[in-house]
Design a protein around this motif. Sequence first.
Motif, PDB file in Angstrom:
ATOM      1  N   VAL A   3      25.425  -4.582  24.038  1.00  0.00           N
ATOM      2  CA  VAL A   3      24.948  -5.356  25.188  1.00  0.00           C
ATOM      3  C   VAL A   3      25.263  -4.568  26.455  1.00  0.00           C
ATOM      4  O   VAL A   3      26.382  -4.056  26.604  1.00  0.00           O
ATOM      5  N   GLY A   4      24.299  -4.476  27.351  1.00  0.00           N
ATOM      6  CA  GLY A   4      24.581  -3.748  28.578  1.00  0.00           C
ATOM      7  C   GLY A   4      23.442  -3.810  29.567  1.00  0.00           C
ATOM      8  O   GLY A   4      22.455  -4.529  29.359  1.00  0.00           O
ATOM      9  N   ALA A   5      23.598  -3.053  30.648  1.00  0.00           N
ATOM     10  CA  ALA A   5      22.619  -3.089  31.734  1.00  0.00           C
ATOM     11  C   ALA A   5      22.604  -1.769  32.477  1.00  0.00           C
ATOM     12  O   ALA A   5      23.617  -1.061  32.525  1.00  0.00           O
ATOM     13  N   PRO A  51      31.682 -11.048  31.044  1.00  0.00           N
ATOM     14  CA  PRO A  51      32.039 -10.157  32.158  1.00  0.00           C
ATOM     15  C   PRO A  51      30.827  -9.421  32.727  1.00  0.00           C
ATOM     16  O   PRO A  51      30.777  -9.154  33.941  1.00  0.00           O
ATOM     17  N   LEU A  52      29.856  -9.101  31.892  1.00  0.00           N
ATOM     18  CA  LEU A  52      28.705  -8.305  32.355  1.00  0.00           C
ATOM     19  C   LEU A  52      27.939  -9.015  33.470  1.00  0.00           C
ATOM     20  O   LEU A  52      27.700  -8.450  34.540  1.00  0.00           O
ATOM     21  N   LEU A  76      18.527  -5.454  31.643  1.00  0.00           N
ATOM     22  CA  LEU A  76      19.508  -5.990  30.697  1.00  0.00           C
ATOM     23  C   LEU A  76      18.990  -5.796  29.274  1.00  0.00           C
ATOM     24  O   LEU A  76      17.794  -5.974  29.022  1.00  0.00           O
ATOM     25  N   SER A  77      19.887  -5.490  28.353  1.00  0.00           N
ATOM     26  CA  SER A  77      19.470  -5.300  26.953  1.00  0.00           C
ATOM     27  C   SER A  77      20.557  -5.784  26.010  1.00  0.00           C
ATOM     28  O   SER A  77      21.740  -5.561  26.249  1.00  0.00           O
ATOM     29  N   ASP A  86      28.985  -2.234  18.964  1.00  0.00           N
ATOM     30  CA  ASP A  86      30.150  -2.044  19.827  1.00  0.00           C
ATOM     31  C   ASP A  86      30.944  -3.346  19.877  1.00  0.00           C
ATOM     32  O   ASP A  86      30.461  -4.353  20.409  1.00  0.00           O
ATOM     33  N   PRO A  87      32.181  -3.353  19.337  1.00  0.00           N
ATOM     34  CA  PRO A  87      32.963  -4.597  19.275  1.00  0.00           C
ATOM     35  C   PRO A  87      33.230  -5.192  20.663  1.00  0.00           C
ATOM     36  O   PRO A  87      33.377  -6.406  20.790  1.00  0.00           O
ATOM     37  N   SER A  88      33.247  -4.359  21.720  1.00  0.00           N
ATOM     38  CA  SER A  88      33.536  -4.889  23.063  1.00  0.00           C
ATOM     39  C   SER A  88      32.396  -5.780  23.563  1.00  0.00           C
ATOM     40  O   SER A  88      32.550  -6.501  24.549  1.00  0.00           O
ATOM     41  N   CYS A  89      31.238  -5.730  22.900  1.00  0.00           N
ATOM     42  CA  CYS A  89      30.085  -6.539  23.324  1.00  0.00           C
ATOM     43  C   CYS A  89      30.029  -7.869  22.578  1.00  0.00           C
ATOM     44  O   CYS A  89      29.099  -8.661  22.796  1.00  0.00           O
TER      45      CYS A  89
END
Lengths: 203, 203
Positions: A3-5, A51-52, A76-77, A86-89
């Motif tokens: 997950v990220g941007a 948090p994102l 955003l994706s 990625d476990p942090s997501c």
Amino acid sequence: MYVGAQVSLYPMTSDFVEVITRGLDALTPYKDDLRIETDDMSTLMVGAPEPLLDAIRDLFAAAAKWPEHVTMHVTLSRGCPGEPDDPSCHYEELDRSDEAPLATRQALAAEAVGKAPVLGVEVDLQFSLYVMGEGDHMDEIWGCIEFLKSSGTFHKAKNFCTRLRGDAGPVFETLRQAFIRFGPGEGHVTIDMTTSANSPSLG
Amino acid sequence: MYVGAQVSLYPMTSDFVEVITRGLDALTPYKDDLRIETDDMSTLMVGAPEPLLDAIRDLFAAAAKWPEHVTMHVTLSRGCPGEPDDPSCHYEELDRSDEAPLATRQALAAEAVGKAPVLGVEVDLQFSLYVMGEGDHMDEIWGCIEFLKSSGTFHKAKNFCTRLRGDAGPVFETLRQAFIRFGPGEGHVTIDMTTSANSPSLG
């Protein structure tokens, strides 16, 4: 799940570097929870939706507190098959999102928007939600639009996107809910979003 | 088929209104071929990919000829099931795009980029291609990325997007080819794109 941007801040002032730097300072509290990398076009942020989206909201709210017209674009994706797990997501709501019927998810989304903090910064925001890898992707998109219309932040429908307006708190919560509650929990879902504050031509 | 874009121009200068106005003047030659409507957040342009991408390119090139840092965000969409059919958007290449195998479409795309005019304006551009309503949407996306890497305008891969760099002529032709040659001809395909010129922090 990944997950990220990609995030870009655009202050419409000759002092744009100063406004961008001030905005990036607002990301400091999120540096433990997100991977953050900046190049000359955008800032990559990777991590769970909580948090994102808080970080993206605070970045824009910090820049919009100044009188200058400022805009931001965010890609955003989540769940892109080309990105590593990625476990942090990890985010519990995503695991569960496709177990519940559309009406339940719409209700949970509305509840979250109702509880959003009020930040005292007015923003305009428009975005498109894309659900990939499904034959009936439009059902999820229509379901999301239905939620948006009753979210309290809906401003108007436009071609290719939906426009929100209001305090940055509920507006960015509406965006997060659209991102996590619609489309399959493990599916590939993206959002193309722009937001604006202090525009001299507010319509 | 309905084809169009929401376009926003962001000049990083206190004289941003003047730069935006000058950019919008560049759209005059396209007013017969495109439906153009501006509100305070973006300009809607509806029409076939040929005038549409030429207009978007010329808008940005006009704004980027000035020394100020300027960026643009574009949401491109074709075949959205929620939009009406519009004869003005008809484009022969789209009708044929899913008849040809991927390798043929990659070759046609590369040929078009090779023939693009050179405008004398250097730009950086990053974008994401989204193909909806297909189980194997990633095959088309990987095929497009393969074309991009050999296009002559490829700069680098990033999370969630691909970055191009070069003269505005071939760079925007690369964007158009990605938009029309990949994903089913009658399918729902979108692009989320940002472009930048005259950045003080070019990386």
